[in-house]
Design a protein around this motif. Structure first.
Motif, short mmCIF file in Angstrom:
data_model
loop_
_atom_site.label_atom_id
_atom_site.label_comp_id
_atom_site.label_asym_id
_atom_site.label_seq_id
_atom_site.Cartn_x
_atom_site.Cartn_y
_atom_site.Cartn_z
N ALA A 1 0.84 -1.20 0.00
CA ALA A 1 0.00 0.00 0.00
C ALA A 1 0.87 1.25 0.00
CB ALA A 1 -0.91 0.01 1.23
N PRO A 2 0.45 2.29 -0.71
CA PRO A 2 1.20 3.55 -0.69
C PRO A 2 1.12 4.20 0.68
CG PRO A 2 -0.42 3.48 -2.49
CD PRO A 2 -0.74 2.35 -1.57
N ALA A 3 2.03 5.11 0.93
CA ALA A 3 1.93 5.94 2.12
C ALA A 3 0.66 6.78 2.00
CB ALA A 3 3.16 6.85 2.23
N ASN A 4 0.21 7.32 3.11
CA ASN A 4 -0.96 8.20 3.14
C ASN A 4 -2.27 7.45 2.86
OD1 ASN A 4 0.71 10.68 3.45
ND2 ASN A 4 1.37 10.14 1.38
N THR A 5 -2.30 6.16 3.23
CA THR A 5 -3.52 5.36 3.10
C THR A 5 -3.79 4.66 4.42
OG1 THR A 5 -2.34 3.38 2.34
CG2 THR A 5 -3.09 4.93 0.65
N THR A 6 -5.02 4.23 4.60
CA THR A 6 -5.38 3.45 5.78
C THR A 6 -6.33 2.34 5.34
OG1 THR A 6 -7.25 4.93 6.26
CG2 THR A 6 -5.15 5.41 7.35
N GLY A 7 -6.81 1.57 6.32
CA GLY A 7 -7.80 0.54 6.03
C GLY A 7 -7.19 -0.70 5.42
N LYS A 8 -8.03 -1.67 5.11
CA LYS A 8 -7.61 -2.95 4.54
C LYS A 8 -6.90 -2.72 3.21
CE LYS A 8 -9.42 -7.36 2.81
NZ LYS A 8 -8.24 -8.12 3.22
N ASP A 9 -5.70 -3.22 3.11
CA ASP A 9 -4.88 -3.10 1.89
C ASP A 9 -4.65 -1.65 1.48
OD1 ASP A 9 -4.59 -5.87 1.63
OD2 ASP A 9 -6.42 -6.06 0.43
N GLY A 10 -4.82 -0.72 2.42
CA GLY A 10 -4.57 0.68 2.11
C GLY A 10 -5.54 1.26 1.11
N THR A 11 -6.76 0.73 1.08
CA THR A 11 -7.73 1.19 0.08
C THR A 11 -8.56 2.38 0.55
OG1 THR A 11 -9.29 -0.51 0.85
CG2 THR A 11 -7.91 -1.05 -1.05
N THR A 12 -8.29 2.87 1.75
CA THR A 12 -8.97 4.08 2.22
C THR A 12 -8.03 5.26 2.01
OG1 THR A 12 -10.23 2.84 3.87
CG2 THR A 12 -10.10 5.22 4.16
N VAL A 13 -8.44 6.15 1.12
CA VAL A 13 -7.62 7.32 0.77
C VAL A 13 -8.40 8.57 1.15
CG1 VAL A 13 -6.45 8.59 -1.07
CG2 VAL A 13 -6.55 6.07 -1.13
N VAL A 14 -8.01 9.20 2.24
CA VAL A 14 -8.70 10.41 2.72
C VAL A 14 -7.68 11.54 2.83
CG1 VAL A 14 -10.03 11.45 4.59
CG2 VAL A 14 -10.40 9.05 3.99
N ILE A 15 -8.03 12.67 2.23
CA ILE A 15 -7.14 13.83 2.21
C ILE A 15 -7.90 15.04 2.77
CG2 ILE A 15 -5.79 15.39 0.75
CD1 ILE A 15 -5.53 13.05 -1.24
N GLY A 16 -7.27 15.79 3.65
CA GLY A 16 -7.91 16.99 4.18
C GLY A 16 -7.58 17.22 5.63
N LYS A 17 -8.08 18.34 6.14
CA LYS A 17 -7.82 18.72 7.52
C LYS A 17 -8.64 17.86 8.48
CE LYS A 17 -6.67 23.53 6.46
NZ LYS A 17 -7.03 24.95 6.70
N SER A 18 -8.03 17.46 9.56
CA SER A 18 -8.71 16.63 10.55
C SER A 18 -9.88 17.38 11.19
CB SER A 18 -7.72 16.19 11.64
OG SER A 18 -7.16 17.33 12.29
N THR A 19 -9.85 18.70 11.12
CA THR A 19 -10.93 19.50 11.72
C THR A 19 -12.20 19.53 10.88
OG1 THR A 19 -9.94 21.48 10.70
CG2 THR A 19 -9.35 21.01 12.99
N LEU B 1 -1.39 6.31 -9.74
CA LEU B 1 -1.97 7.19 -8.72
C LEU B 1 -1.44 6.79 -7.34
CD1 LEU B 1 -5.65 7.49 -10.00
CD2 LEU B 1 -4.11 9.42 -9.57
N GLY B 2 -1.31 5.49 -7.13
CA GLY B 2 -0.74 5.01 -5.87
C GLY B 2 0.70 5.47 -5.71
N ALA B 3 1.46 5.43 -6.81
CA ALA B 3 2.85 5.88 -6.77
C ALA B 3 2.92 7.37 -6.44
CB ALA B 3 3.53 5.60 -8.11
N ALA B 4 1.97 8.16 -6.97
CA ALA B 4 1.92 9.60 -6.68
C ALA B 4 1.52 9.83 -5.22
CB ALA B 4 0.94 10.29 -7.62
N LEU B 5 0.55 9.05 -4.76
CA LEU B 5 0.08 9.19 -3.38
C LEU B 5 1.19 8.84 -2.39
CD1 LEU B 5 -2.29 9.73 -1.46
CD2 LEU B 5 -2.95 7.32 -1.72
N ASN B 6 2.03 7.91 -2.78
CA ASN B 6 3.15 7.53 -1.92
C ASN B 6 4.12 8.70 -1.73
OD1 ASN B 6 4.59 5.24 -0.52
ND2 ASN B 6 6.19 5.85 -1.97
#
Length: 271
Positions: free
Chosen positions: A73-91, A153-158
């Motif tokens: 899984a690329p960096a900046n992912t979560t969830g099973k196999d890194g398939t959850t991609v969420v970007i933005g402020k935690s607030t 896209l995964g390579a870019a997200l990494n």
């Protein structure tokens, strides 16, 4: 010539004829054996060729073979196999899910019209952005461009979330996005060319090696599986979802202008 000599000549002639017939018979037998042997070899070769072709045709394709492969899984992912991609402020209190397929022509129109507005809203903290990537258009056209672009896209997200957003926007641009029937995204060199228009990815060896080596190919397949198994009943792209409800205009279609996007997303944020 005496009768005796005449008889001897007849016997000798018959003997020579017998010998010649036996020689010819042996030659004919050898020829028949060669023909039969060659026929058997040909039949066996044909059967072997057919068997090989059947085996090859029944072997899973490269991408099919990744369905159960170990996922990187690329960096900046979560969830099973890194398939959850969420970007933005935690607030940000709410999350806008955007379902897209890299080869989708309407997604390209959506990104060209609204992509920068979405990015600005993410920066402003109006909502978090969740990307859900599908690869179903490959199945519709017997291609592999959606999966290969998803891997890129995964390579870019990494590299970074911003690199991901910039690469996605460039990929969907009028300059680089191909016709739906043109499987241009299957070409690694073309995806790297797109990446070179993104500052964080230009001449980035880590990004380029990941694209060429298929580092995130299995992740791309896993992303496609996550799309297919989504709980929002999404079957087409682009589709926007917030709080489990599709965000669309009055005619049920995704917003394709900034004004429509601001209106429907604004209403969903207030709900």
């Amino acid at each position: 010539m005496s009768q005796r000599n005449s008889q001897q000549h007849k016997v000798a002639a018959r003997e020579r004829l017998r010998i010649e017939r036996e020689k010819q018979a042996r030659k004919d037998k050898v020829r028949r054996q060669l023909i039969v042997g060659a026929s058997i070899v040909a039949v066996l070769a044909a059967a072997g060729g057919i068997g090989y072709a059947v085996v090859q045709n029944n072997k899973p394709s490269y991408w099919e073979g990744l369905k159960d492969a170990k996922v990187t899984a690329p960096a900046n992912t979560t969830g099973k196999d890194g398939t959850t991609v969420v970007i933005g402020k935690s607030t940000a209190k709410k999350t806008l899910k955007v379902y897209e397929d890299p080869r989708c022509p309407v997604c390209s129109e959506f990104e060209q019209a609204i992509g920068k507005t979405v990015e600005q809203d993410i920066t402003d903290g109006k909502f978090k952005f969740q990307f859900v990537g599908g690869v179903f258009l490959d199945g519709n056209t017997n291609g592999e461009g959606s999966k290969n672009a998803m891997s890129a896209l995964g390579a870019a997200l990494n590299v970074s979330p911003q690199a991901f957003l910039d690469f996605k926007y460039a990929m969907y641009s009028a300059k680089f996005h191909p016709e739906e029937t043109n499987d241009k995204f299957k070409d690694d060199a073309y995806l790297i060319k797109i990446g070179d228009t993104v500052p964080a990815l230009k001449n980035n060896a880590t990004f380029q090696d990941a694209v060429k080596n298929g580092t995130y190919d299995a992740w791309a397949v896993a992303m496609g599986k996550a799309f297919d198994n989504n709980k929002d009943n999404v079957t087409g792209t682009p589709t926007l979802v917030m709080d489990g409800k599709k965000v669309s205009t009055s005619d049920g279609n995704p917003p394709m202008t900034v004004a429509d996007f601001d209106s429907v997303v604004g209403a969903a944020l207030k709900a």
